[in-house]
Design a protein around this motif. Sequence first.
Motif, short mmCIF file in Angstrom:
data_model
loop_
_atom_site.label_atom_id
_atom_site.label_comp_id
_atom_site.label_asym_id
_atom_site.label_seq_id
_atom_site.Cartn_x
_atom_site.Cartn_y
_atom_site.Cartn_z
N CYS A 294 0.84 -1.20 0.00
CA CYS A 294 0.00 0.00 0.00
C CYS A 294 0.87 1.25 0.00
O CYS A 294 1.94 1.29 0.62
CB CYS A 294 -0.90 -0.02 1.23
SG CYS A 294 -1.89 1.47 1.43
N CYS A 296 -0.19 4.37 0.98
CA CYS A 296 -0.80 5.47 1.75
C CYS A 296 0.20 6.07 2.74
O CYS A 296 1.26 5.50 3.00
CB CYS A 296 -2.06 4.99 2.47
SG CYS A 296 -1.73 4.17 4.04
N CYS A 299 1.23 3.62 5.56
CA CYS A 299 2.12 2.51 5.19
C CYS A 299 3.48 2.99 4.71
O CYS A 299 4.48 2.29 4.86
CB CYS A 299 1.46 1.64 4.11
SG CYS A 299 -0.04 0.86 4.73
N HIS A 325 -5.51 4.59 5.70
CA HIS A 325 -5.12 3.30 5.10
C HIS A 325 -6.34 2.56 4.54
O HIS A 325 -6.34 2.12 3.40
CB HIS A 325 -4.38 2.39 6.09
CG HIS A 325 -4.27 1.02 5.54
ND1 HIS A 325 -3.35 0.70 4.57
CD2 HIS A 325 -5.04 -0.08 5.72
CE1 HIS A 325 -3.55 -0.56 4.18
NE2 HIS A 325 -4.57 -1.05 4.88
ZN LIG Z 1 -1.81 1.84 3.70
#
Ligand SMILES: [Zn+2]
Length: 348
Positions: A294, A296, A299, A325
């Motif tokens: 991921c 985001c 992350c 997230h």
């Molecule tokens: Zn994430």
Amino acid sequence: MDLDILKRKLFFMPDATKGAVRYLTTEQLESTGTEAIVTNTLHLLISPGPDTIQQLGGIKKMMNWNGIVFTDSGGFQLFSLLHSKKWEGEIDDNGAVFKSPKQGDIYKLTPETSIDIQMKIGSDVLVALDDCRDTEIEREDAERSVERTLEWAVRCKNHFEKEYGGTQQTDKLLTCVVQGANYLDLREYCAKELVRIGFDGYNFGGYVVNKDGELVEEEMKVVIDNVPEDKIRYAMGVGKPEDIIRGVGLGYNLFDTVLVTRNARHGTVYTSDGILRVKNSEMALDLKPIDSKCSCECCKNYSRAYVHHMLRNGEATALTLLTIHNLTHYQELIEKLNKQKLERISKK
Ligand SMILES: [Zn+2]
């Protein structure tokens, strides 16, 4: 704004119930890839009130949000609260009169006032007021709900056209809700009648999962089979990632659920390897990101261990990061499904 895109692409709309996605700024919301949100007419009616929102320049200006805004009609929540007697009020063929539980003020929600409120809020896509009921009700009640929903849909459309000039003059879309509980013939009848009246979109209303938490696929199929493909087809309240995939398979193109943000606030997150509970003690020394696939903000920058620590200590930042997230995860799923849909179309 090109709202016709809502009829062609898949969208997942987070619930900005009171004009905010909880724990996120509008900029953080944008960072998740979210393009459309759904707000709650009933909550905004009670606070800050449609007149205040209008004076502030509408919900988009108030929120500094440049994306698409949907308003629900207020029906789902109000009628479930009134039918279950959690709130005081009465429903009749004209609409509902109810008392706000906190301040005790009396409000009136009719098909016409519902349109007026949504116009004052300044949403892009309005929903006609419907008579929402439980899924498992007597046939007679379901018939009454369908008849009322149809009568109210006509009144909403007439009011929207007479008072505001309809879709053409306002640049807004008007959608409606298909009721009928778990009676397939009533769902079909309601969908066909609403198509005859004519709307920009058809929303699957009522409860989308049964008592066991399973998607009511048969009911959803009957509805989608009877509405045009070139309109909005909104599966209201769907749902878990696997249910969204099923919904897309059936032909729905718009989805929303409170689950994605609510779960984040409880430390339950969706990852490419399934569900992860960030509060669990095995996260305490885990240096991996929530999901290594991921991109985001959470992350990219933080470990499971750090978010676990913040969550256990009630730091609101953890709720922000996990909401970012989960929403990013949902929007990436939608993007993937959109790509697959486009590929299928180009192969045809
Ligand atoms: Zn994430």
